[in-house]
Design a protein around this motif. Structure first.
Motif, short mmCIF file in Angstrom:
data_model
loop_
_atom_site.label_atom_id
_atom_site.label_comp_id
_atom_site.label_asym_id
_atom_site.label_seq_id
_atom_site.Cartn_x
_atom_site.Cartn_y
_atom_site.Cartn_z
N GLY A 19 -1.40 -6.76 -11.69
CA GLY A 19 -1.62 -6.73 -13.14
C GLY A 19 -0.40 -6.29 -13.93
O GLY A 19 -0.43 -6.21 -15.15
N GLY A 20 0.71 -5.95 -13.26
CA GLY A 20 1.91 -5.49 -13.94
C GLY A 20 2.19 -4.03 -13.65
O GLY A 20 1.72 -3.47 -12.66
N GLU A 21 2.94 -3.38 -14.54
CA GLU A 21 3.30 -1.97 -14.33
C GLU A 21 2.08 -1.09 -14.57
O GLU A 21 1.28 -1.34 -15.45
CB GLU A 21 4.43 -1.57 -15.28
N TYR A 22 1.95 -0.06 -13.73
CA TYR A 22 0.88 0.92 -13.91
C TYR A 22 1.42 2.32 -13.62
O TYR A 22 2.47 2.47 -13.01
CB TYR A 22 -0.33 0.60 -13.03
N LYS A 23 0.72 3.32 -14.07
CA LYS A 23 1.16 4.72 -13.90
C LYS A 23 0.50 5.32 -12.66
O LYS A 23 -0.64 5.75 -12.69
CB LYS A 23 0.80 5.56 -15.14
N SER A 24 1.23 5.33 -11.57
CA SER A 24 0.76 5.91 -10.32
C SER A 24 0.93 7.43 -10.36
O SER A 24 1.89 7.93 -10.95
CB SER A 24 1.57 5.35 -9.16
N PRO A 25 0.05 8.16 -9.69
CA PRO A 25 0.24 9.61 -9.59
C PRO A 25 1.47 9.98 -8.75
O PRO A 25 1.90 11.13 -8.75
CB PRO A 25 -1.05 10.11 -8.94
N ASN A 26 2.06 8.99 -8.06
CA ASN A 26 3.23 9.26 -7.22
C ASN A 26 4.55 9.13 -7.96
O ASN A 26 5.61 9.41 -7.39
CB ASN A 26 3.24 8.31 -6.01
N ILE A 27 4.53 8.71 -9.23
CA ILE A 27 5.77 8.59 -9.99
C ILE A 27 6.45 9.96 -10.05
O ILE A 27 5.81 10.97 -10.32
CB ILE A 27 5.52 8.02 -11.40
N GLY A 28 7.75 9.97 -9.77
CA GLY A 28 8.53 11.21 -9.77
C GLY A 28 8.61 11.89 -8.41
O GLY A 28 9.41 12.80 -8.22
N LYS A 29 7.80 11.44 -7.46
CA LYS A 29 7.83 12.05 -6.13
C LYS A 29 8.97 11.46 -5.30
O LYS A 29 9.33 10.29 -5.44
CB LYS A 29 6.49 11.85 -5.42
N THR A 30 9.50 12.27 -4.40
CA THR A 30 10.63 11.86 -3.57
C THR A 30 10.12 11.10 -2.35
O THR A 30 9.35 11.62 -1.56
CB THR A 30 11.46 13.08 -3.14
N LEU A 31 10.58 9.86 -2.21
CA LEU A 31 10.19 8.99 -1.11
C LEU A 31 11.27 8.96 -0.03
O LEU A 31 10.97 8.97 1.15
CB LEU A 31 9.96 7.58 -1.67
N VAL A 32 12.53 8.93 -0.45
CA VAL A 32 13.68 8.94 0.46
C VAL A 32 14.27 10.35 0.40
O VAL A 32 14.66 10.82 -0.66
CB VAL A 32 14.73 7.89 0.04
N ILE A 33 14.32 11.02 1.54
CA ILE A 33 14.65 12.45 1.58
C ILE A 33 15.92 12.70 2.38
O ILE A 33 16.00 12.36 3.57
CB ILE A 33 13.47 13.24 2.21
N ASP A 34 16.91 13.27 1.72
CA ASP A 34 18.14 13.75 2.39
C ASP A 34 18.77 12.73 3.34
O ASP A 34 19.09 13.05 4.49
CB ASP A 34 17.88 15.06 3.13
N MET A 35 18.97 11.51 2.87
CA MET A 35 19.64 10.48 3.68
C MET A 35 21.14 10.73 3.66
O MET A 35 21.77 10.69 2.61
CB MET A 35 19.35 9.09 3.15
#
Length: 128
Positions: A59-75
């Motif tokens: 449906g397009g862009e939506y506001k996930s509760p995960n926005i702002g969370k770190t997915l890639v850590i200390d690469m």
């Protein structure tokens, strides 16, 4: 004297730009069940970290509760386009051994268990 200072400052500016990590910027994750995200890769100390910046579904862009969370850590870059660190998988809230390989505007990302023997991977594309 002013010319020397100006030349030195310009040289440092060019060197600083040239030394920027090529993986920095915004990346689009591979779609998963029709949903994908934009990940903003930034420096975090000597490493690179990626936070969820935007999320999309059919449906397009939506506001996930995960926005702002770190997915890639200390690469941490290995100097050959490969990186080693950790990745977070939002669907099960687990952190895995992470590996990335950069090739132009394509980023292969893997999350692994069992010391890296069993991995799940995604291919991301550069947004900007």
């Amino acid at each position: 004297m002013k010319r020397m200072i100006l030349a030195a400052a310009m040289g440092l500016g060019i060197a600083g730009t040239a030394m920027a990590d090529p993986v920095l910027g915004t990346w689009k994750t591979q779609p998963d069940d029709g949903s994908y995200a934009h990940i903003e890769m930034q420096k975090c100390g000597a490493a690179v970290c990626g936070k969820i910046a935007r999320t999309f579904n059919d449906g397009g862009e939506y506001k996930s509760p995960n926005i702002g969370k770190t997915l890639v850590i200390d690469m941490v870059p290995n100097g050959d386009g490969s990186y080693a660190g950790k990745v977070w998988r939002p669907s099960n809230d687990k952190i895995y051994i992470g590996k990335m390989n950069l090739s132009g505007d394509s980023l292969a990302l893997r999350g692994c268990v069992a010391g890296g023997l069993i991995c799940s991977k995604q291919n991301w594309s550069r947004v900007k």
